[in-house]
Design a protein around this motif. Structure first.
Motif, PDB file in Angstrom:
ATOM      1  N   ASP A  69      39.106  33.275   0.924  1.00 61.66           N
ATOM      2  CA  ASP A  69      37.692  33.058   1.236  1.00 61.66           C
ATOM      3  C   ASP A  69      37.498  31.895   2.215  1.00 61.66           C
ATOM      4  OD1 ASP A  69      38.209  30.861  -0.338  1.00 61.66           O
ATOM      5  OD2 ASP A  69      36.583  31.222  -1.763  1.00 61.66           O
ATOM      6  N   GLU A  70      38.565  31.485   2.883  1.00 65.34           N
ATOM      7  CA  GLU A  70      38.561  30.431   3.918  1.00 65.34           C
ATOM      8  C   GLU A  70      38.398  29.024   3.363  1.00 65.34           C
ATOM      9  OE1 GLU A  70      39.520  31.215   6.978  1.00 65.34           O
ATOM     10  OE2 GLU A  70      39.579  33.301   6.319  1.00 65.34           O
ATOM     11  N   SER A  71      38.522  28.815   2.057  1.00 67.17           N
ATOM     12  CA  SER A  71      38.501  27.471   1.491  1.00 67.17           C
ATOM     13  C   SER A  71      39.826  26.784   1.820  1.00 67.17           C
ATOM     14  CB  SER A  71      38.327  27.515  -0.028  1.00 67.17           C
ATOM     15  OG  SER A  71      37.122  28.131  -0.372  1.00 67.17           O
ATOM     16  N   GLU A  72      39.736  25.528   2.204  1.00 68.65           N
ATOM     17  CA  GLU A  72      40.936  24.779   2.571  1.00 68.65           C
ATOM     18  C   GLU A  72      41.658  24.293   1.318  1.00 68.65           C
ATOM     19  OE1 GLU A  72      42.236  20.853   5.153  1.00 68.65           O
ATOM     20  OE2 GLU A  72      40.152  21.472   5.086  1.00 68.65           O
ATOM     21  N   LEU A  73      42.974  24.331   1.360  1.00 76.46           N
ATOM     22  CA  LEU A  73      43.787  23.842   0.252  1.00 76.46           C
ATOM     23  C   LEU A  73      44.304  22.450   0.584  1.00 76.46           C
ATOM     24  CD1 LEU A  73      45.870  27.025  -0.618  1.00 76.46           C
ATOM     25  CD2 LEU A  73      43.776  26.216  -1.671  1.00 76.46           C
ATOM     26  N   LEU A  74      44.411  21.620  -0.445  1.00 78.48           N
ATOM     27  CA  LEU A  74      44.918  20.267  -0.287  1.00 78.48           C
ATOM     28  C   LEU A  74      46.158  20.097  -1.145  1.00 78.48           C
ATOM     29  CD1 LEU A  74      41.566  18.286  -0.587  1.00 78.48           C
ATOM     30  CD2 LEU A  74      42.763  18.939   1.499  1.00 78.48           C
ATOM     31  N   LEU A  75      47.059  19.209  -0.703  1.00 79.50           N
ATOM     32  CA  LEU A  75      48.275  18.894  -1.444  1.00 79.50           C
ATOM     33  C   LEU A  75      48.284  17.405  -1.716  1.00 79.50           C
ATOM     34  CD1 LEU A  75      51.023  19.885  -2.524  1.00 79.50           C
ATOM     35  CD2 LEU A  75      51.972  19.323  -0.296  1.00 79.50           C
ATOM     36  N   ASN A  76      48.372  17.033  -3.008  1.00 83.07           N
ATOM     37  CA  ASN A  76      48.389  15.634  -3.383  1.00 83.07           C
ATOM     38  C   ASN A  76      49.466  15.425  -4.444  1.00 83.07           C
ATOM     39  OD1 ASN A  76      47.795  12.962  -3.745  1.00 83.07           O
ATOM     40  ND2 ASN A  76      45.865  13.311  -4.825  1.00 83.07           N
ATOM     41  N   ASN A  77      50.544  14.746  -4.077  1.00 80.87           N
ATOM     42  CA  ASN A  77      51.670  14.475  -4.984  1.00 80.87           C
ATOM     43  C   ASN A  77      52.199  15.746  -5.639  1.00 80.87           C
ATOM     44  OD1 ASN A  77      51.571  11.704  -4.480  1.00 80.87           O
ATOM     45  ND2 ASN A  77      50.043  11.393  -6.076  1.00 80.87           N
ATOM     46  N   GLY A  78      52.330  16.799  -4.860  1.00 80.49           N
ATOM     47  CA  GLY A  78      52.888  18.054  -5.361  1.00 80.49           C
ATOM     48  C   GLY A  78      51.906  18.942  -6.091  1.00 80.49           C
ATOM     49  N   ARG A  79      50.646  18.565  -6.136  1.00 80.04           N
ATOM     50  CA  ARG A  79      49.625  19.371  -6.816  1.00 80.04           C
ATOM     51  C   ARG A  79      48.682  19.970  -5.790  1.00 80.04           C
ATOM     52  NH1 ARG A  79      44.642  18.899  -9.597  1.00 80.04           N
ATOM     53  NH2 ARG A  79      44.626  20.289 -11.393  1.00 80.04           N
ATOM     54  N   THR A 105      45.217  21.830  -4.734  1.00 76.09           N
ATOM     55  CA  THR A 105      43.827  21.987  -5.151  1.00 76.09           C
ATOM     56  C   THR A 105      43.018  22.578  -4.001  1.00 76.09           C
ATOM     57  OG1 THR A 105      43.289  19.745  -4.444  1.00 76.09           O
ATOM     58  CG2 THR A 105      43.867  20.058  -6.773  1.00 76.09           C
ATOM     59  N   VAL A 106      41.822  23.065  -4.330  1.00 74.60           N
ATOM     60  CA  VAL A 106      40.899  23.581  -3.312  1.00 74.60           C
ATOM     61  C   VAL A 106      40.042  22.407  -2.844  1.00 74.60           C
ATOM     62  CG1 VAL A 106      39.050  25.232  -2.854  1.00 74.60           C
ATOM     63  CG2 VAL A 106      40.890  25.832  -4.424  1.00 74.60           C
ATOM     64  N   ALA A 107      39.833  22.296  -1.531  1.00 74.88           N
ATOM     65  CA  ALA A 107      39.152  21.142  -0.938  1.00 74.88           C
ATOM     66  C   ALA A 107      37.708  21.024  -1.402  1.00 74.88           C
ATOM     67  CB  ALA A 107      39.205  21.222   0.571  1.00 74.88           C
ATOM     68  N   ASN A 108      36.977  22.116  -1.492  1.00 75.43           N
ATOM     69  CA  ASN A 108      35.551  22.025  -1.824  1.00 75.43           C
ATOM     70  C   ASN A 108      35.256  22.326  -3.282  1.00 75.43           C
ATOM     71  OD1 ASN A 108      36.111  24.714  -1.730  1.00 75.43           O
ATOM     72  ND2 ASN A 108      34.439  25.282  -0.388  1.00 75.43           N
ATOM     73  N   GLU A 109      36.208  22.081  -4.161  1.00 74.81           N
ATOM     74  CA  GLU A 109      35.994  22.287  -5.584  1.00 74.81           C
ATOM     75  C   GLU A 109      35.032  21.238  -6.112  1.00 74.81           C
ATOM     76  OE1 GLU A 109      39.531  24.175  -8.310  1.00 74.81           O
ATOM     77  OE2 GLU A 109      39.681  22.139  -7.685  1.00 74.81           O
ATOM     78  N   ASP A 110      34.099  21.648  -6.951  1.00 71.45           N
ATOM     79  CA  ASP A 110      33.129  20.712  -7.532  1.00 71.45           C
ATOM     80  C   ASP A 110      33.675  20.087  -8.779  1.00 71.45           C
ATOM     81  OD1 ASP A 110      30.431  22.888  -6.612  1.00 71.45           O
ATOM     82  OD2 ASP A 110      31.288  21.238  -5.502  1.00 71.45           O
TER      83      ASP A 110
END
Length: 100
Positions: free
Chosen positions: A83-93, A95-100
């Motif tokens: 759905d074009e949501s950007e994914l983020l990587l933080n210390n191997g985890r 997540t979705v960038a625009n998650e509330d």
């Protein structure tokens, strides 16, 4: 003269068409209503897939990637959800960038 009574009458055909149209009227809104659910579920599944590829990268290389772009092409097709949501990587985890 012999009458041929085989086949459907016009009334029978109209009744069948009416029933089919009522079924379509009832089902199409339900299918359309669940599009956002399918997109959300697709993104969640893609996050799980990317997370497993991050773990595979760590097993092969010995450390987590610094960013998801390192995984693109060799491990994952893209760093965004369907759905074009950007994914983020933080210390191997992942997540979705625009998650509330």
């Amino acid at each position: 003269m012999v009458k041929n009574n085989k086949g459907f009458t016009l009334i029978e055909m109209l009744i069948v068409l009416f029933i089919i149209s009522v079924l379509l009227i009832l089902t199409i809104p339900n299918v359309i209503k669940h599009n956002s659910f399918v997109d959300d579920t697709g993104c969640e599944a893609y996050v799980d897939l990317v997370q497993s590829q991050v773990q595979l990268y760590k097993l092969e290389v010995g450390s987590y990637p610094s960013e998801l772009d390192e995984l693109v092409d060799d491990y994952i097709p893209s760093a965004t959800c369907p759905d074009e949501s950007e994914l983020l990587l933080n210390n191997g985890r992942v997540t979705v960038a625009n998650e509330d």
